[in-house]
Design a protein around this motif. Structure first.
Motif, PDB file in Angstrom:
ATOM      1  N   THR A 107       0.822  -1.203   0.000  1.00  0.00           N
ATOM      2  CA  THR A 107       0.000   0.000   0.000  1.00  0.00           C
ATOM      3  C   THR A 107       0.859   1.258   0.000  1.00  0.00           C
ATOM      4  O   THR A 107       0.442   2.289  -0.496  1.00  0.00           O
ATOM      5  CB  THR A 107      -0.940   0.041   1.212  1.00  0.00           C
ATOM      6  OG1 THR A 107      -0.161  -0.222   2.379  1.00  0.00           O
ATOM      7  CG2 THR A 107      -2.035  -0.981   1.086  1.00  0.00           C
ATOM      8  N   ARG A 149       0.182   1.625  -6.589  1.00  0.00           N
ATOM      9  CA  ARG A 149      -0.862   1.732  -5.564  1.00  0.00           C
ATOM     10  C   ARG A 149      -0.765   3.032  -4.790  1.00  0.00           C
ATOM     11  O   ARG A 149      -1.770   3.683  -4.514  1.00  0.00           O
ATOM     12  CB  ARG A 149      -0.783   0.550  -4.605  1.00  0.00           C
ATOM     13  CG  ARG A 149      -1.260  -0.740  -5.243  1.00  0.00           C
ATOM     14  CD  ARG A 149      -1.203  -1.894  -4.271  1.00  0.00           C
ATOM     15  NE  ARG A 149      -2.300  -1.861  -3.319  1.00  0.00           N
ATOM     16  CZ  ARG A 149      -2.437  -2.749  -2.341  1.00  0.00           C
ATOM     17  NH1 ARG A 149      -1.544  -3.694  -2.165  1.00  0.00           N
ATOM     18  NH2 ARG A 149      -3.465  -2.683  -1.522  1.00  0.00           N
ATOM     19  N   GLY A 185      -3.553   5.631  -5.366  1.00  0.00           N
ATOM     20  CA  GLY A 185      -4.433   5.537  -4.205  1.00  0.00           C
ATOM     21  C   GLY A 185      -4.296   6.708  -3.254  1.00  0.00           C
ATOM     22  O   GLY A 185      -5.261   7.129  -2.638  1.00  0.00           O
ATOM     23  N   ALA A 232      -7.180   1.502  -5.355  1.00  0.00           N
ATOM     24  CA  ALA A 232      -5.765   1.156  -5.463  1.00  0.00           C
ATOM     25  C   ALA A 232      -5.172   0.760  -4.117  1.00  0.00           C
ATOM     26  O   ALA A 232      -4.216  -0.003  -4.054  1.00  0.00           O
ATOM     27  CB  ALA A 232      -4.984   2.330  -6.054  1.00  0.00           C
ATOM     28  N   ILE A 233      -5.736   1.288  -3.033  1.00  0.00           N
ATOM     29  CA  ILE A 233      -5.214   0.962  -1.701  1.00  0.00           C
ATOM     30  C   ILE A 233      -5.729  -0.410  -1.252  1.00  0.00           C
ATOM     31  O   ILE A 233      -5.089  -1.107  -0.483  1.00  0.00           O
ATOM     32  CB  ILE A 233      -5.625   2.063  -0.695  1.00  0.00           C
ATOM     33  CG1 ILE A 233      -4.944   3.375  -1.046  1.00  0.00           C
ATOM     34  CG2 ILE A 233      -5.276   1.672   0.737  1.00  0.00           C
ATOM     35  CD1 ILE A 233      -3.444   3.347  -0.946  1.00  0.00           C
ATOM     36  N   ALA A 254      -6.501  -4.385  -5.889  1.00  0.00           N
ATOM     37  CA  ALA A 254      -5.667  -3.621  -6.817  1.00  0.00           C
ATOM     38  C   ALA A 254      -4.321  -4.305  -7.025  1.00  0.00           C
ATOM     39  O   ALA A 254      -3.801  -4.348  -8.140  1.00  0.00           O
ATOM     40  CB  ALA A 254      -5.464  -2.203  -6.285  1.00  0.00           C
ATOM     41  N   ALA A 255      -3.755  -4.866  -5.946  1.00  0.00           N
ATOM     42  CA  ALA A 255      -2.454  -5.534  -6.072  1.00  0.00           C
ATOM     43  C   ALA A 255      -2.569  -6.714  -7.015  1.00  0.00           C
ATOM     44  O   ALA A 255      -1.686  -6.967  -7.840  1.00  0.00           O
ATOM     45  CB  ALA A 255      -1.970  -5.984  -4.696  1.00  0.00           C
TER      46      ALA A 255
END
Lengths: 255, 233
Positions: free
Chosen positions: B50, B166, B170, B205-206, B210-211
């Motif tokens: 993150t 990210r 994010g 994204a956080i 997302a990962a």
């Protein structure tokens, strides 16, 4: 193939070496670890009054934090009846583990029955010569514990600053209580008591704030953490209420 | 055993750094990347990416542990009883992880607190056991050390790419240096620059999915560009 005796000898030697080196490291680094932990907790307390400090707590060195904490903060411990405890009384209550608010194991306190619990108060002398009383609250989030420091203004009603922290909330959702400044800054300026003087706390609500004095907007997608903060504030600050009432009465008398 | 010794006899015994050694480091970064090709260690790639700072610290920690656990295992490989070799490898890994954790806790406590269990969970990272079993048990310490460095770097590279995407999308920042966002604290203030007014940080994204997306996109790009990886499933 190795014999059984060799395997046993190998295992014993390996275990002893590994255990010895690790034990050496743990005891060697213990001092630094405790100091780091202390500074981390103190940074948490100081970030509740971050606007008074003029510098971001996170970029301060260990020494700066210890200095500010030592010179500007006065530590008090009260109980749920509103009595302020002396150092000796704190020692008795914690079994000799602590004599000051900063040394109290707060996780342990949270498990005690309310009437025996020790409640720390950190009085911060601001640059504007006002006293900010920082209260400590603790509750449950979605995955684990959450806790926070709430700085009260001198009127014992308006929130002047706050800092929350958590053990394992989801990044991007529950963890926003610590990281999203725009969110936690909502609490600044909210009132704990309504106009008739009844304790109302500040609630975290979904779907827009209707009462500008006592409500803040919840975090979208983090309902349980938001509810946790709500519950934590109402229950946590209520423990301090007897003390707050007492101080207020005293202040009226003195005037 | 005989086979292993024969293999090791052929290798140069000194700490040479020739073409073969260089390949030990570069191979895991692209052709044989532990995350994108072997799909190992994805769990921590989701959890610690993150923020870029966290990813870099985690990358360093894993690289140190893979390098030294590989080296120690290679040094001990002739003495380790075959029947308990897995346990011995685990003890070596766990020992190094604990050392890294104790040092990190002393050097940077807030980062240690943020990474929390994930430093400890390096012990269960499949890359480590995989390299010890596949490489260190049958190679010399120096080569094993390089292989560990290579695999650690391969893992770190992916972690860092994922974390850059990210954190940038994010949070609008990189290494806590604020880049793009709606207040004056940021270098690119979206409230003031008119052609950026549509931009908003994407909270997705956080979050962990997302990962996954980013790792998948990296795999896609890598396979479309690297001929060697085509038709390997």
């Amino acid at each position: 193939m190795h014999s059984t005796a060799y395997i046993i000898r190998f295992t014993i030697v390996m275990t002893v070496i590994v255990a010895f080196v690790l034990a050496l490291m743990v005891s060697g680094l213990k001092g630094i670890h405790t100091e780091n932990e202390e500074v981390y907790n103190k940074k948490g307390i100081l970030s509740a009054v971050s606007e008074q400090l003029g510098k971001d707590v996170n970029v301060m060195s260990n020494k700066e934090v210890q200095e500010i904490f030592g010179s500007k903060i006065e530590q008090k411990v009260v109980n749920a009846k509103g009595e302020e405890l002396s150092a000796d009384q704190i020692k008795v209550a914690t079994g000799g583990a602590a004599a000051k608010a900063e040394d109290i194991d707060l996780a342990k306190e949270a498990k005690k029955p309310v009437d025996q619990r020790l409640l720390p108060i950190y009085v911060f002398k601001g640059n504007d010569n006002k006293n900010y009383n920082i209260l400590y609250v603790r509750g449950k989030g979605l995955w684990d514990e959450i806790w926070g420091y709430v700085a009260m203004s001198e009127d014992w009603n308006t929130i002047a600053g706050e800092a929350f922290d958590h053990k394992g909330e989801t990044p991007g959702l529950g963890a926003e209580i610590k990281e999203n400044k725009a969110w936690y800054n909502q609490f600044t300026g909210k009132k704990l008591y309504d106009n008739t003087g009844n304790f109302k706390s500040v609630s975290v609500v979904k779907g827009g704030v209707k009462d500008a004095q006592h409500q803040v907007d919840a975090i979208a997608g983090a309902t349980i953490t938001s509810n946790g903060v709500d519950e934590m504030l109402e229950r946590g600050i209520k423990y301090y209420e007897p003390y707050m009432q007492k101080v207020k009465k005293q202040e009226i008398k003195n005037q | 055993m005989a086979e292993v010794q024969e293999l090791t006899k052929k290798e140069p015994s000194s700490f040479s750094f020739g073409k073969a050694e260089r390949k030990l480091i570069t191979d895991p970064i692209n052709d044989n990347n532990p995350v994108t090709v072997q799909i190992l260690g994805v769990c921590s790639a989701l959890a610690v990416t993150t923020l870029l700072t966290k990813a870099i610290v985690m990358g360093i920690a894993v690289t140190l542990v893979t390098a030294f656990s590989n080296m120690f295992t290679a040094m001990l490989r002739d003495y380790i009883p075959k029947s308990i070799r897995m346990i011995v490898q685990l003890v070596i890994i766990a020992f190094l992880v604990t050392v890294v954790e104790l040092i990190l806790k002393a050097v940077n406590y807030p980062i240690w607190k943020e990474l929390s269990v994930f430093i400890g969970l390096i012990i269960t990272n499949c890359i480590l056991m995989g390299r010890l079993e596949a490489f260190a048990m049958s190679n010399k310490p120096w080569r094993s050390f390089l292989d560990g460095i290579g695999n650690g770097l391969g893992y770190s590279v992916i972690l860092i790419i994922v974390a850059v995407v990210r954190e940038l999308f994010g949070k609008g920042s990189l290494l806590d240096y604020k880049i793009i966002g709606p207040t004056s604290e940021y270098v690119l203030n979206t409230n003031q620059i008119s052609w950026l007014s549509w931009y908003a940080t994407n909270n997705l994204a956080i979050l962990s999915p997302a990962a996954m997306f980013i790792v998948a996109i990296i795999i896609w790009v890598q396979r479309s560009r690297n001929r060697k990886l085509i038709d390997i499933s």
